[in-house]
Design an enzyme around this catalytic site. Sequence first.
Site, PDB file in Angstrom:
ATOM      1  N   LYS A   1       0.924  -1.357  -0.041  1.00  0.00           N
ATOM      2  CA  LYS A   1      -0.016  -0.082  -0.016  1.00  0.00           C
ATOM      3  C   LYS A   1       1.007   1.170  -0.039  1.00  0.00           C
ATOM      4  O   LYS A   1       1.696   1.506   0.935  1.00  0.00           O
ATOM      5  CB  LYS A   1      -0.835   0.062   1.243  1.00  0.00           C
ATOM      6  CG  LYS A   1      -2.085  -1.009   1.076  1.00  0.00           C
ATOM      7  CD  LYS A   1      -2.771  -1.090   2.332  1.00  0.00           C
ATOM      8  CE  LYS A   1      -3.864   0.206   2.476  1.00  0.00           C
ATOM      9  NZ  LYS A   1      -4.245   0.216   3.743  1.00  0.00           N
TER      10      LYS A   1
HETATM   11  O1  G3P Z   1      -7.183   1.230   5.348  1.00  0.00           O
HETATM   12  C1  G3P Z   1      -7.630   2.568   5.527  1.00  0.00           C
HETATM   13  C2  G3P Z   1      -8.727   2.612   6.359  1.00  0.00           C
HETATM   14  O2  G3P Z   1      -8.283   1.721   7.455  1.00  0.00           O
HETATM   15  C3  G3P Z   1      -8.996   3.911   6.969  1.00  0.00           C
HETATM   16  O3  G3P Z   1      -9.899   3.618   7.801  1.00  0.00           O
HETATM   17  O4  G3P Z   1     -11.745   3.974   9.810  1.00  0.00           O
HETATM   18  O5  G3P Z   1      -9.282   4.997   9.781  1.00  0.00           O
HETATM   19  O6  G3P Z   1     -11.019   6.147   8.140  1.00  0.00           O
HETATM   20  P1  G3P Z   1     -10.368   4.870   8.805  1.00  0.00           P
END
Ligand code: G3P
Length: 226
Positions: A86
């Site tokens: 990533k």
């Molecule tokens: O992999 C990206 C994702 O984990 C972001 O999620 O919940 O931190 O916005 P969040």
Amino acid sequence: MLYLIDTANLEAIKKCCEYYPVAGVTTNPTIVSKENTDFKKLLYSIREIIGADKMLHVQTTAMEAGEILNEAIALKNVVGDNFYLKIPITKEGIKATAMCKDKGFGVTMTAIFTQQQALIAANAGADFVAPYINRLDNIVSDGVHVVEEIVNMFNMYDIKTKILAASFKNVEQVHKVAMTGAGAVTVNPDIFDMLIYHPLTYYAIDDFCKDWETVYGDKLVADLLK
Ligand code: G3P
């Protein structure tokens, strides 16, 4: 549509893989930091739990293209096949994407918030782009709309890059993204549980059990077929 789990918690990964049709695991530095443990061992353990066939997406922490490539090489040695690096979408990240693809590594360009970021990531050769739905919704933008337009653009230009939508806080967001035709989502284990939950399902099961018991008592189907 593929469902991945967005966690590095080993117990949660084990449970999800035992019960749900999980296509892989995604992590990022925040998710890994929450586990506060030996990073290399954690990656080995995740791979051991999910097996060789599922995807494992692990994020680089490097900012410069050459260093990002070095991290891809090091991570690939630990993660093995079905590994996707990533890379957040920056200038160096785009340069690194082309370099990683040149060396045969899978790449997921992440921290995508706009349609143009996704298009450029795809042109750089990314296998996946990861738009963040809830973080867009949180700033009164529209994460689903962004994904919808990315899907349309990729179809319009016959782009093979896949969409791995991320950052979900509820079932409605996941469902609306599914309706866009995006190929994959990554959700945390709690949302996975919520995706299959409906109270009427449990009412229905209760009724089935009560009706059965009135005739067959505590005998199970298998007992009656002996
Ligand atoms: O992999 C990206 C994702 O984990 C972001 O999620 O919940 O931190 O916005 P969040």
